[in-house]
Design an enzyme around this catalytic site. Structure first.
Site, PDB file in Angstrom:
ATOM      1  N   HIS A  63      -5.273   7.275  -2.515  1.00 32.26           N
ATOM      2  CA  HIS A  63      -6.256   6.408  -1.724  1.00 32.26           C
ATOM      3  C   HIS A  63      -7.373   5.983  -2.720  1.00 32.26           C
ATOM      4  CE1 HIS A  63      -4.922   6.948   2.627  1.00 32.26           C
ATOM      5  NE2 HIS A  63      -4.118   5.972   2.375  1.00 32.26           N
ATOM      6  N   HIS A  85       0.939  -1.302  -0.074  1.00 32.63           N
ATOM      7  CA  HIS A  85      -0.078   0.265  -0.060  1.00 32.63           C
ATOM      8  C   HIS A  85       0.757   1.254   0.139  1.00 32.63           C
ATOM      9  CE1 HIS A  85      -3.497   2.635   1.313  1.00 32.63           C
ATOM     10  NE2 HIS A  85      -2.564   3.263   1.930  1.00 32.63           N
ATOM     11  N   GLU A  86       1.633   1.308   0.890  1.00 26.21           N
ATOM     12  CA  GLU A  86       2.649   2.425   0.987  1.00 26.21           C
ATOM     13  C   GLU A  86       3.541   2.671   0.155  1.00 26.21           C
ATOM     14  OE1 GLU A  86       1.860   4.726   3.365  1.00 26.21           O
ATOM     15  OE2 GLU A  86       0.618   3.150   4.635  1.00 26.21           O
ATOM     16  N   HIS A 136       1.837   4.493  -2.769  1.00 23.29           N
ATOM     17  CA  HIS A 136       1.744   5.869  -2.332  1.00 23.29           C
ATOM     18  C   HIS A 136       3.039   6.465  -3.213  1.00 23.29           C
ATOM     19  CE1 HIS A 136      -2.002   6.418  -0.491  1.00 23.29           C
ATOM     20  NE2 HIS A 136      -1.532   5.893   0.679  1.00 23.29           N
TER      21      HIS A 136
END
Lengths: 425, 124
Positions: free
Chosen positions: A149, A139-140, A143
């Site tokens: 998101h 997930h990170e 980013h």
């Protein structure tokens, strides 16, 4: 150092905004380096476990983008593209303080720093307790690569942590979101083929199954046609999945499959190997006790080498061998090249649209059972050969004609390389 | 340095000191909404953290709550109800929630119809 980082954005950074989704491409180069910062290890997992999990997390993004990721333990910190670290409360000089166990578990900074709250109970992928470090890391990293998101069930970029679902993988939409920033994966293949297996079902009936494989250099993918993606975890090394054949840069594969015969051959240079599907390994010797690999010229007289590619036409019981701008039709029953061959590629397989033709040096001639068609691959493009169904629908089409070229990555999706250091995981 | 003594790792259980304070009142909720970008005026925000300060609150608390509720598929009341508090307390990423991208997700293309096929599932 941190102040300088903010003032002098690294040369490879790029702030390309991308329409309305809030996603912005963050890197312009293809190989990115990462490092788990030495003074910021987690106290909950061994360092090797942490590094392995991050290596896998980066690989998962590499499997669906043209990006490659390499762990760098040597370069000066400022030159490492993505740095990861664990901390509690006030940590690593970060202005965004962690809140203890619960709620916020990690964050990612525009310049490529990722921080994990070591008050959280991070666990390895094998555990179904706590918070999966792999999932949070993927997930990170999303980013850092530029994704915001995404409020969509199934997306890895949902802001809230979703306890482990049966399969945690990047789905179609997440793949398209990141490819909107970094493009889709392209590249030529050494060989592409469908591997046939015969099995008996519970009623004793013989079932014929196929799996699609793409080979490039020393690795390969199994491609799942019905899922429009490669098998999760591919590519892997040829050495790992195939036994006794050359471990890189194979020229051609041919499967002679008739009522009586079931022979599979790999070609490289001036040699060929026969593969035993049942034993899943190359044969050591032929019926006369002669050891493999054998010379192409001995078994396939009149065929030049090294080959560009080859494929077997089951209907005509001919192997078409390709070399430069010529094609040779080999009769497997009379064991000789047909008299009317060799022919020019443009003659044997004429272009339907003038001059829209590979002309020479095709990478692979691939018969696909999923599409019931032959495809010629060259570079990033493919040409589909006119098949019987096409002829029935358009009788004017020339036999074995080539439809205009299209992009391979638009038909076989997300066939992506990974960094050589992560090939074996 | 945090030290751990028990062989069975029972001391890994985090002491209450390190627990995140639950979001249970209006003030905490306001901090949450501000921290994750729901109170900010919807400008082009970065998909990850920027080092500049966020735009100060330009919209009402009720409006911020409504936005958060809508994005999280909660009943949009604009009030700090239980369901909204539960959603706020879920484990989450620390990066602010930029404007909600349109829901339209790129649909998967039709797969070839041939029934033949051996499709292994799990990652080897």
């Amino acid at each position: 150092k941190r102040f300088l980082q903010m003032l002098l954005p690294r040369l490879n950074r790029q702030q390309e905004d991308s329409s309305d989704s809030g996603a912005t491409r963050a890197f312009s180069k293809k190989t990115l380096t990462w490092r788990l910062v030495g003074e910021a290890y987690s106290s909950q997992l061994s360092v090797d476990e942490q590094r392995y999990i991050f290596k896998l997390a980066f690989r998962m993004w590499s499997e669906v983008t043209p990006l490659n990721f390499q762990e760098d333990l040597i370069a000066p910190g400022a030159m490492v593209d993505i740095k990861l670290g664990f901390g509690r409360g006030r940590h690593l000089g970060c202005t965004r303080v962690f809140d203890g166990s619960g709620q916020e578990f990690a964050h990612a900074w525009r310049l490529g720093d990722i921080h994990f709250d070591d008050d959280e109970h991070f666990t390895p992928p094998t555990s179904d307790m706590g918070i999966s470090l792999l999932k949070v890391a993927v997930h990170e990293i999303g980013h850092v690569l530029g994704l915001p998101h995404i409020y969509r069930t199934g997306s890895i970029m949902q802001p809230n942590y979703i306890p482990q679902e049966p399969t945690f993988e990047l789905d179609w939409s997440d793949r398209k979101a990141i490819q909107k920033l970094y493009g889709s994966c392209e590249g030529s293949f050494d060989i592409a083929f469908d591997w046939i297996r015969k099995e008996r079902n519970q009623y004793g009936e013989v079932m014929v199954r196929f799996s699609t494989y793409f080979f490039r250099n020393s690795w390969y993918w199994l491609y799942e046609n019905r899922n429009n993606r490669t098998r999760y975890g591919d590519p892997i090394q040829i050495l790992t999945g195939w036994h006794g054949i050359p471990t890189q840069n194979i020229d051609a594969f041919v499967h002679i499959w008739t009522g009586r015969r079931d022979e599979r051959y790999f070609f490289k240079g001036n040699q060929y190997w026969r593969y035993d599907s049942d034993k899943d390994q190359a044969l050591l010797e032929d019926d006369q006790g002669r050891s493999y690999p054998r010379l192409i010229s001995e078994r396939f007289p009149g065929i030049p080498c090294p080959l560009d590619t080859a494929f077997y036409d089951r209907r005509q019981q001919l192997i078409y061998f390709f070399k430069e701008s010529f094609v040779f039709a080999f009769d497997v029953n009379r064991n000789q090249v047909l008299n009317s061959f060799p022919k020019k590629l443009t003659e044997a397989f004429p272009a339907i649209t003038p001059r829209n033709h590979p002309f020479r040096n095709i990478d692979s001639a691939y018969y696909s059972y999923a599409h019931n068609s032959i495809f010629f691959f060259k570079g990033n493009a493919y040409w589909k050969v006119v098949n019987e169904k096409d002829k029935q629908q358009n009788s004017w089409l020339p036999s074995n004609g080539l439809f205009p070229k299209k992009n391979i990555s638009r038909k076989w999706f997300d066939v992506c390389d990974v960094h050589i250091s992560t090939l074996n995981m | 340095e945090v030290l751990f003594h028990s062989r069975d790792r029972s001391d890994l259980e985090l002491s209450p000191l390190h627990q995140a304070r639950p979001i249970a009142d209006l003030q905490a909720a306001q901090r949450f909404l501000s921290r994750y970008g729901w109170s900010a005026v919807s400008s082009a925000r970065s998909p990850n953290l920027k080092r500049t300060t966020e735009a100060t609150a330009g919209i009402t608390l009720a409006e911020a709550i409504r936005r958060f509720q809508k994005a999280n598929a909660l009943p949009v009341s604009g009030k700090l109800d239980t369901a909204t508090l539960v959603a706020m307390n879920k484990p989450r990423c620390g990066v602010p929630d930029t404007q909600v991208p349109p829901q339209a997700s790129s649909s998967t293309p039709p797969a070839p119809s041939t029934r033949l096929g051996l499709q292994p599932r799990a990652r080897p």
